[in-house]
Scaffold this active site. Structure first.
Site, PDB file in Angstrom:
ATOM      1  N   CYS A 235       9.125  -9.860   4.388  1.00 26.24           N
ATOM      2  CA  CYS A 235       8.813  -9.769   5.814  1.00 26.24           C
ATOM      3  C   CYS A 235       8.618 -11.194   6.330  1.00 26.24           C
ATOM      4  CB  CYS A 235       7.600  -8.881   6.053  1.00 26.24           C
ATOM      5  SG  CYS A 235       6.118  -9.405   5.208  1.00 26.24           S
TER       6      CYS A 235
ATOM      7  N   ASP B 141       9.973  -5.407  -2.950  1.00 22.90           N
ATOM      8  CA  ASP B 141       9.476  -5.775  -1.619  1.00 22.90           C
ATOM      9  C   ASP B 141       8.492  -6.912  -1.892  1.00 22.90           C
ATOM     10  OD1 ASP B 141       9.071  -5.631   1.100  1.00 22.90           O
ATOM     11  OD2 ASP B 141       7.552  -4.056   0.963  1.00 22.90           O
TER      12      ASP B 141
ATOM     13  N   PRO C   3       0.796  -1.241   0.000  1.00 27.03           N
ATOM     14  CA  PRO C   3       0.000   0.000   0.000  1.00 27.03           C
ATOM     15  C   PRO C   3       0.827   1.289   0.000  1.00 27.03           C
ATOM     16  CG  PRO C   3       0.082  -0.903   2.213  1.00 27.03           C
ATOM     17  CD  PRO C   3       0.814  -1.886   1.333  1.00 27.03           C
TER      18      PRO C   3
HETATM   19  N1  SAM Z   1       6.105  -2.371  -0.545  1.00 26.85           N
HETATM   20  C1  SAM Z   1       4.792  -2.354   0.076  1.00 26.85           C
HETATM   21  C2  SAM Z   1       4.804  -1.395   1.237  1.00 26.85           C
HETATM   22  O1  SAM Z   1       5.856  -1.087   1.778  1.00 26.85           O
HETATM   23  O2  SAM Z   1       3.715  -0.889   1.592  1.00 26.85           O
HETATM   24  C3  SAM Z   1       4.385  -3.751   0.495  1.00 26.85           C
HETATM   25  C4  SAM Z   1       4.411  -4.746  -0.636  1.00 26.85           C
HETATM   26  S1  SAM Z   1       3.702  -6.300  -0.256  1.00 26.85           S
HETATM   27  C5  SAM Z   1       4.891  -7.001   0.771  1.00 26.85           C
HETATM   28  C6  SAM Z   1       3.914  -7.209  -1.730  1.00 26.85           C
HETATM   29  C7  SAM Z   1       3.127  -6.698  -2.926  1.00 26.85           C
HETATM   30  O3  SAM Z   1       3.492  -7.513  -4.049  1.00 26.85           O
HETATM   31  C8  SAM Z   1       1.622  -6.803  -2.821  1.00 26.85           C
HETATM   32  O4  SAM Z   1       1.046  -5.517  -2.851  1.00 26.85           O
HETATM   33  C9  SAM Z   1       1.193  -7.640  -4.027  1.00 26.85           C
HETATM   34  O5  SAM Z   1       0.035  -7.126  -4.677  1.00 26.85           O
HETATM   35  C10 SAM Z   1       2.406  -7.546  -4.935  1.00 26.85           C
HETATM   36  N2  SAM Z   1       2.568  -8.707  -5.854  1.00 26.85           N
HETATM   37  C11 SAM Z   1       2.012  -9.921  -5.787  1.00 26.85           C
HETATM   38  N3  SAM Z   1       2.394 -10.692  -6.819  1.00 26.85           N
HETATM   39  C12 SAM Z   1       3.205  -9.957  -7.581  1.00 26.85           C
HETATM   40  C13 SAM Z   1       3.889 -10.174  -8.788  1.00 26.85           C
HETATM   41  N4  SAM Z   1       3.823 -11.343  -9.406  1.00 26.85           N
HETATM   42  N5  SAM Z   1       4.625  -9.178  -9.271  1.00 26.85           N
HETATM   43  C14 SAM Z   1       4.695  -7.981  -8.613  1.00 26.85           C
HETATM   44  N6  SAM Z   1       4.067  -7.718  -7.465  1.00 26.85           N
HETATM   45  C15 SAM Z   1       3.332  -8.681  -6.959  1.00 26.85           C
END
Ligand code: SAM
Length: 459
Positions: A233, A182, A116
């Site tokens: 995480c 991330d 987010p």
């Molecule tokens: N960086 C964000 C923060 O600090 O608020 C948190 C990111 S969260 C750990 C991981 C994100 O990766 C999610 O929002 C998800 O929608 C996205 N995600 C899932 N599959 C993915 C993919 N194949 N390629 C890129 N992003 C992906």
């Protein structure tokens, strides 16, 4: 005691890995998750915020001077300063990621999995809103949350996209000075905060495969000599040192940087991987960083900094579109603003939304873009409606008309509830501010402030 204790199979695995350290790790689950906030240094300096903030703030440490521990009971997420974008709620380990990647003003930076927006708001603050941050998330709903959080931040140099990493790689190529992945992960480091209902060893291995695939695409977006940060995480070595070990084996043009270790930063665990698989890079894996809840006042995190071989600036095509000249905007700016926005950088999106494009605006044809720089206004036939994002990027000093409230003024609460307020003064667009910081728009008509605070944000 936590309401949702971590899954027993996960704790057995950690007992096996941590040995004598396991007791301290397990005891950390007797404590509540850490709550933190990071000051928006694009809007207010840290000393000024500390003197104004109605919460007790305790610095997180030298790695992030704008980061603080704060008690949850103070409800900082509901305070008008939060609505005005003066800070972001972020737990302290997560603050270390952008601090370690250390983006510089003027650089091109990509946050590949940004929603987010905790790390994206941090990256652009460290860049002093100069250069270009592409903040992307593959999930449409989460990308909208990202846009809302970045809107509060008041930035001008962010492009928000909703694309797959492959689409971005095909579009941009190796143009970014720094890339953050991330990664989506099994989330073990957040069990204290969110519980761990869906966890299984199968899920850990599936996450590791997905992380490897995304990393393999991420490298094609990084310029020679550029730096890639990989973060999770989670504690599982399969998703942390294992993914990086495999990556270094497959990409011999990358090396692992040994970053500054601040107090509480712990080294990675190459000893938790099967011996001999990741040679000759195995020894490097101790240069990754782990954040443990029993060693650091934050949740679980893992970070690796990888540098691509080579040097030199990539060629970056500029946006070819002609700037939009809007007479409606010119009239609005004359009547409402005391500051000028650069006409040359304005563009109309989807036929009616006027945006101030980032100074370095690449072409975006074929990408799904939620936001180009700063949305200024929605253009109608004979009138315009200023964008809420513009209000959040302004202060009282930047407009002709404003009404200012203290954070605890009941009229401010009424405004955030969507009510109209009476307020003598000239007719026209009026910025509602909290202690001088833009919060939203109102339109004064014959002494009445018509409320233009977005319905979705009303309390
Ligand atoms: N960086 C964000 C923060 O600090 O608020 C948190 C990111 S969260 C750990 C991981 C994100 O990766 C999610 O929002 C998800 O929608 C996205 N995600 C899932 N599959 C993915 C993919 N194949 N390629 C890129 N992003 C992906």
């Amino acid at each position: 005691m936590l309401q949702n204790p971590p899954p027993p199979e996960f704790m057995q695995k950690m007992r096996r890995l941590l040995g004598a350290e396991f007791a301290a790790f397990a005891a950390s689950y007797e404590q509540e998750a850490r709550i933190g906030l990071r000051v928006n240094t694009l809007k207010i300096d840290v000393a000024d915020f500390s003197s104004k903030a109605p919460f007790t703030l305790t610095p997180v440490g030298a790695y992030e001077p704008a980061g603080f521990h704060v008690a949850d009971e103070a409800k900082p997420g509901r305070h008008p300063y939060h609505a005005a974008g003066l800070y972001y709620m972020q737990e302290p380990s997560a603050m270390a990621v952008a601090a370690l990647l250390d983006p510089q003003p003027g650089e091109w930076v990509l946050d590949l999995a940004a929603a987010p927006g905790g790390k994206a708001t941090h990256l652009i603050a460290r860049m002093k809103d100069q250069g270009l941050l592409v903040a992307n998330d593959v999930d449409r709903g989460r990308a909208r949350d990202l846009a809302e959080n970045l809107e509060r931040w008041g930035t001008r140099s962010v492009l928000i996209t909703n694309n797959t990493p492959q689409q971005l790689a095909a579009h941009f190529g190796p143009v970014f000075d720094r890339v953050l992945l991330d990664a989506p992960c099994s989330g073990e480091g957040m069990f204290r905060k969110q519980g761990g209902f869906a966890w299984s060893e199968t899920m850990v291995l599936a996450c590791a495969r997905r992380q490897t695939a995304i990393l393999d695409t991420a490298v094609s977006l990084l310029r020679p000599g550029g730096i890639l940060a990989y973060a999770t995480c989670t504690f599982s070595p399969e998703e942390d040192e294992g993914v990086i070990g495999r990556f270094l084996t497959d990409h011999p043009d990358f090396t692992l940087i040994n970053p500054t270790h601040f107090a509480g930063f712990a080294p990675g665990h190459p000893d938790w991987l099967p011996a001999g698989v990741y040679l000759p890079n195995e020894f490097q894996l101790a240069n990754t960083i782990r954040f443990w809840p029993h060693l650091f006042a934050g949740e679980g995190h893992f970070v690796a900094l990888l540098q691509k071989e080579g040097d030199g600036q990539p060629s970056r095509p500029d946006r070819s579109a002609k700037p939009a000249r809007s007479p409606l905007w010119a009239a609005f700016a004359r009547e409402t603003l005391r500051i000028a926005f650069d006409d040359e950088r304005m563009g109309v999106v989807n036929g009616r939304f006027l945006h101030l494009f980032p100074p370095a605006a690449p072409g975006t044809a074929g990408l799904y873009v939620l936001r180009h720089g700063l949305p200024l206004a929605e253009l109608g036939k004979n009138h315009l409606k200023p964008d809420h994002a513009l209000a959040l990027a302004l202060t009282a000093a930047a407009v002709q008309q404003h009404v200012n409230f203290a954070p605890d003024d009941p009229q401010l609460t009424a405004y955030r509830n969507g009510q109209t307020l009476s307020s003598p003064g000239p007719n026209g667009w009026t910025l509602v501010t909290v202690d001088g910081f833009g919060l939203g728009w109102a339109k004064r008509v014959n002494g009445v402030l018509k409320n233009h605070y977005p319905r979705g944000l009303r309390r």
